[in-house]
Structure formats: C-alpha cells, structure tokens
Write a protein that holds these residues in place. Structure first.
Motif, PDB file in Angstrom:
ATOM      1  N   GLY A 100       0.825  -1.199   0.000  1.00 53.06           N
ATOM      2  CA  GLY A 100       0.000   0.000   0.000  1.00 53.06           C
ATOM      3  C   GLY A 100       0.855   1.243   0.000  1.00 53.06           C
ATOM      4  O   GLY A 100       2.086   1.177   0.114  1.00 53.06           O
ATOM      5  N   PRO A 101       0.234   2.424  -0.099  1.00 48.37           N
ATOM      6  CA  PRO A 101       0.985   3.669  -0.236  1.00 48.37           C
ATOM      7  C   PRO A 101       1.283   4.371   1.074  1.00 48.37           C
ATOM      8  O   PRO A 101       0.630   4.150   2.096  1.00 48.37           O
ATOM      9  N   GLY A 102       2.271   5.253   1.019  1.00 49.17           N
ATOM     10  CA  GLY A 102       2.461   6.242   2.062  1.00 49.17           C
ATOM     11  C   GLY A 102       3.168   5.777   3.317  1.00 49.17           C
ATOM     12  O   GLY A 102       3.844   4.745   3.364  1.00 49.17           O
ATOM     13  N   ASP A 103       2.979   6.586   4.353  1.00 48.22           N
ATOM     14  CA  ASP A 103       3.641   6.438   5.639  1.00 48.22           C
ATOM     15  C   ASP A 103       2.869   5.450   6.516  1.00 48.22           C
ATOM     16  O   ASP A 103       1.717   5.708   6.864  1.00 48.22           O
ATOM     17  N   PRO A 104       3.468   4.327   6.902  1.00 46.71           N
ATOM     18  CA  PRO A 104       2.730   3.355   7.725  1.00 46.71           C
ATOM     19  C   PRO A 104       2.279   3.944   9.066  1.00 46.71           C
ATOM     20  O   PRO A 104       1.237   3.557   9.596  1.00 46.71           O
ATOM     21  N   ALA A 105       3.050   4.886   9.602  1.00 48.80           N
ATOM     22  CA  ALA A 105       2.692   5.479  10.890  1.00 48.80           C
ATOM     23  C   ALA A 105       1.460   6.367  10.790  1.00 48.80           C
ATOM     24  O   ALA A 105       0.857   6.713  11.808  1.00 48.80           O
ATOM     25  N   GLY A 106       1.056   6.735   9.563  1.00 45.15           N
ATOM     26  CA  GLY A 106      -0.116   7.574   9.396  1.00 45.15           C
ATOM     27  C   GLY A 106      -1.412   6.811   9.205  1.00 45.15           C
ATOM     28  O   GLY A 106      -2.484   7.412   9.131  1.00 45.15           O
ATOM     29  N   VAL A 107      -1.332   5.477   9.122  1.00 39.58           N
ATOM     30  CA  VAL A 107      -2.526   4.656   8.886  1.00 39.58           C
ATOM     31  C   VAL A 107      -3.219   4.382  10.215  1.00 39.58           C
ATOM     32  O   VAL A 107      -2.639   3.787  11.124  1.00 39.58           O
ATOM     33  N   ALA A 108      -4.465   4.788  10.306  1.00 41.30           N
ATOM     34  CA  ALA A 108      -5.180   4.729  11.583  1.00 41.30           C
ATOM     35  C   ALA A 108      -5.766   3.347  11.852  1.00 41.30           C
ATOM     36  O   ALA A 108      -6.373   2.736  10.972  1.00 41.30           O
ATOM     37  N   GLY A 109      -5.584   2.852  13.071  1.00 42.38           N
ATOM     38  CA  GLY A 109      -6.302   1.682  13.560  1.00 42.38           C
ATOM     39  C   GLY A 109      -5.755   0.330  13.199  1.00 42.38           C
ATOM     40  O   GLY A 109      -6.029  -0.659  13.894  1.00 42.38           O
ATOM     41  N   VAL A 110      -4.987   0.211  12.132  1.00 44.87           N
ATOM     42  CA  VAL A 110      -4.588  -1.098  11.625  1.00 44.87           C
ATOM     43  C   VAL A 110      -3.603  -1.799  12.562  1.00 44.87           C
ATOM     44  O   VAL A 110      -3.689  -3.017  12.759  1.00 44.87           O
ATOM     45  N   VAL A 111      -2.677  -1.060  13.144  1.00 42.92           N
ATOM     46  CA  VAL A 111      -1.673  -1.678  14.020  1.00 42.92           C
ATOM     47  C   VAL A 111      -2.337  -2.399  15.185  1.00 42.92           C
ATOM     48  O   VAL A 111      -1.967  -3.522  15.542  1.00 42.92           O
ATOM     49  N   ALA A 112      -3.344  -1.768  15.777  1.00 44.42           N
ATOM     50  CA  ALA A 112      -4.047  -2.397  16.902  1.00 44.42           C
ATOM     51  C   ALA A 112      -4.725  -3.690  16.463  1.00 44.42           C
ATOM     52  O   ALA A 112      -4.713  -4.693  17.195  1.00 44.42           O
ATOM     53  N   THR A 113      -5.309  -3.692  15.262  1.00 38.43           N
ATOM     54  CA  THR A 113      -5.959  -4.898  14.736  1.00 38.43           C
ATOM     55  C   THR A 113      -4.956  -6.026  14.551  1.00 38.43           C
ATOM     56  O   THR A 113      -5.213  -7.179  14.919  1.00 38.43           O
ATOM     57  N   ILE A 114      -3.799  -5.700  13.982  1.00 39.26           N
ATOM     58  CA  ILE A 114      -2.776  -6.725  13.760  1.00 39.26           C
ATOM     59  C   ILE A 114      -2.300  -7.301  15.091  1.00 39.26           C
ATOM     60  O   ILE A 114      -2.101  -8.519  15.222  1.00 39.26           O
ATOM     61  N   ARG A 115      -2.125  -6.453  16.086  1.00 39.46           N
ATOM     62  CA  ARG A 115      -1.699  -6.950  17.405  1.00 39.46           C
ATOM     63  C   ARG A 115      -2.714  -7.933  17.982  1.00 39.46           C
ATOM     64  O   ARG A 115      -2.346  -8.924  18.622  1.00 39.46           O
ATOM     65  N   GLU A 116      -3.990  -7.669  17.739  1.00 39.75           N
ATOM     66  CA  GLU A 116      -5.029  -8.575  18.241  1.00 39.75           C
ATOM     67  C   GLU A 116      -5.038  -9.905  17.498  1.00 39.75           C
ATOM     68  O   GLU A 116      -5.498 -10.918  18.031  1.00 39.75           O
ATOM     69  N   LEU A 117      -4.524  -9.914  16.272  1.00 41.81           N
ATOM     70  CA  LEU A 117      -4.504 -11.141  15.466  1.00 41.81           C
ATOM     71  C   LEU A 117      -3.210 -11.935  15.635  1.00 41.81           C
ATOM     72  O   LEU A 117      -3.159 -13.123  15.303  1.00 41.81           O
TER      73      LEU A 117
END
Length: 377
Positions: free
Chosen positions: A237-254
C-alpha cells in the motif's frame, strides 16, 4: 505542449506533455524497471506520487487489460525521456497516452530524466509539481513547498476497498464469501487486508489453491476471526505506515491467533505491531532489480520493490523478532519473522509484477505455515 516540472528545492525542468493540459502535485520518485510500466502505473502504492522512469523509451508495447494490477492508475503524473506513441505488440489494446488520459494522469516527455534521477539520488525524494497551465517556475516552486506531503498522512484510506470481495477467474468478485468462493471445500481460506493490494498477489494465492476474501483496511479483528480463516495476508500500500489509523491495533489482536504474511506496507505495519518504528528512506527502493540477501540460506534474490519507508530493525526486540533479509545496496531491513508467533514478512514484492520470480517461495512458505497451524475441522 510545454510542461514545467518544479521541485521544492528550486530545481526546474522543462518538457512536453503527451496527454494534453494538466497540473499535478506529489512526491517525485523514480523507478528503475526496464519494462512493466503498466504494472507500475496501476500499483496503488504510488498514490500521491509522480513517477520518473529511468529507462529512456516508454510506451513501445502499449497497454492491455491483462496487465492491470488494480482497477485504476495511481501516480499523479508519469515522467519519461521519450514517449513511443505507436505500440508494436500483439497484446496491445491501447496506447499509453490514451490510457493515461482515461484516468486523468498527466504524461510528460522530452526532458533529461537522467539528470532528474541523479538529483533525487543526491538530494532525496521531495515534493514537486508538474504543469502545462502554470509555467512560471517561481510560482510552481512555491506550490510544491506548500503541499502537505506524505509523511504522517493516511494514504491507505484512498485506495482500500469499501466492502469485501473475492477473487475468481482473474477478476474481483464483489460480495463473495468463503462459502461461495471457488475452490474445494477443504481449501485454505485467506483473509487479505487491502491496504492497496495488487491483483497478482490474489492471482498467486488462488493459483496455489487458496480461497481468498479481500477486506477493507479498517476491518476489525473480531470480524476477521468470525470468518474462520486459515491465515491473514497483509498487502502492500501507499504512504507512511505510521499515518494509517487503527490497523496496528488490529494486527496486534490477530498476532498468535493465525499465520500472518505481510508484503511491503503490510511488512511495515507488522513492524509497528511488534513494537518497532519506521523511517523514511532518502529516495526509496523502486524497480525490478533490487538485490536482497536471505540471511538463512545466504542466497541473493533479485527483487521487485516499491517503497519509501522502512522498518527500523534496531527498534525491535531481538528476542522476539528475527531479521531474515537485508537489502545489499544499503543494508536496510527487507524481511523479518516473529520467533513466538507464526508471522513473517518481506519489504519487497515476491509477486513479481513487474519483476523477477526469485521470491515466489514465500507464498509456499505461507501456505505451509497455514497447513501446519490448521485446526481439525
């Protein structure tokens, strides 16, 4: 017609538009692939950017429906040394200029692309603008300076699908579920997060016998687990990974619940989920000829790449995460795996669209991991 390219540092080039009037602003980057310009143009990872091709002659084999990597063209502008207007290839269905016009993308030729690329390699990727409407260099430089740029912005929301879909007969199938997707009843089921997914990733997974359900980037972990997949795929995907909202928390839960395989931005999001950080590369890695070393085997792969950010491996706990691949040009992190959980990722693009096939084994590794972790049904 005359087109002026202006960079935020005041550097200016003059060329000619081969797609008519227009103006575009974005981060200017370069790609070193000798072919595959259609795959480059339809890669969602280029959202918010303007692409300079280092190979001098572009357009000579036209474009066709089979080489699309998404449903649209994503760069803001396409900059080449020389545009070839008459394609010579039996697969061509359209010339490049008409293709770009269809998607409102400005195409410019006839300037010193070598000088521009050398400048970017020295000064770094930067904000830029290209225009046929405003040809005043001072005005254009001011516009480039004042553009907000990509750092800290959520570019994934611009390219992720709005609702789930499946993949069958080499095309998206809206509304498909695992129950209705093609494939045998005991086929491995993969939920693919769409951060800007490329079609060839879906082609490979389905060709290897998986049933794939693509979901929006904002899908929560409970929804994913309720689908009872065998594995999770995190796309590019595009851009800055630190700017993507919410996804990191989802991955941690998985993490630890299912096998996870990440590519490019998916790799970076995994790095953030592990507790690490990312940083912006000086001019990024983009092209079909990037050398990567597998630290387990010692083998060197020639890889396809497209990224401007990188996981800082030094910010990760070495007792938890192992570095598996490095870029031989600059030593940056190109792959990692978690030591406790069934999760691994690479920064480069093993789906070879465009590029070499050296890294196809990674899809087999993901499938083997899913078979190993699969619960009895």
């Amino acid at each position: 017609m005359k087109a002026v390219i202006a960079l935020e540092d005041g550097t200016v080039f003059e060329g000619l538009s081969f797609t008519g009037h227009g103006e575009a602003i974005g981060e200017i980057v370069f790609n070193t692939s000798m072919s595959g310009y259609q795959e480059v143009l339809t890669d969602p990872s280029y959202t918010g950017q303007m692409v300079v091709m280092t190979y001098p002659l572009i357009g000579n084999y036209g474009v066709n429906p089979d080489d699309m990597e998404s449903a649209a063209v994503h760069p803001k502008a396409f900059l080449v040394k020389e545009y070839h207007a008459i394609p010579c290839n039996h697969r061509a269905r359209q010339n490049l200029a008409d293709f770009l016009k269809t998607y409102g993308v400005l195409g410019v030729e006839g300037f010193d692309t070598r000088a521009l690329v050398r400048h970017i390699r020295t000064a770094g990727a930067m904000k830029a603008i290209v225009s046929t409407e405003d040809t005043d260099p001072e005005s254009l430089v001011d516009k480039a300076i004042n553009w907000q740029g990509l750092i800290g912005r959520d570019m994934v929301e611009r390219v992720s699908c709005q609702s789930p879909y499946g993949w069958s007969n080499n095309m998206p199938v809206p509304g498909t579920s695992f129950e209705t997707a093609p494939g045998s009843a005991d086929a491995l089921k993969v939920v693919a997060f769409d951060f800007g997914i490329k079609y060839n990733q879906l082609r490979i997974l389905t060709d290897k016998g998986c049933r794939v359900q693509v979901v929006p980037a904002t899908t929560d972990s409970a929804t994913v687990l309720a689908m009872q997949p065998d594995g999770i795929f995190l796309s590019n995907g595009p851009g800055d990974p630190a700017g993507v909202a919410g996804v990191v928390a989802t991955i941690r839960e998985l993490l630890g619940r299912l096998p996870i395989f990440g590519i490019c931005l998916g790799h970076q999001m995994l790095g953030l989920a592990y507790g690490g950080s990312t940083y912006k590369l000086k001019f990024g890695h983009r092209g079909g000829n990037q050398p990567v070393k597998d630290l387990h085997t010692g083998k060197v792969e020639i890889t396809s790449q497209n990224h401007g950010f990188c996981v800082d491996i030094d910010t990760l706990d070495p007792d938890q995460v192992e570095l598996t691949h490095i870029n031989l040009n600059d030593g940056s992190c190109e792959g990692m795996r978690h030591k406790r959980y069934p999760a691994f990722s690479v920064q480069y693009h093993p789906e070879h669209a465009p590029g070499p096939h050296d890294a196809m084994y990674l899809f087999d590794r993901f499938i083997e991991l899913m078979h190993k972790q699969r619960r009895p049904r």
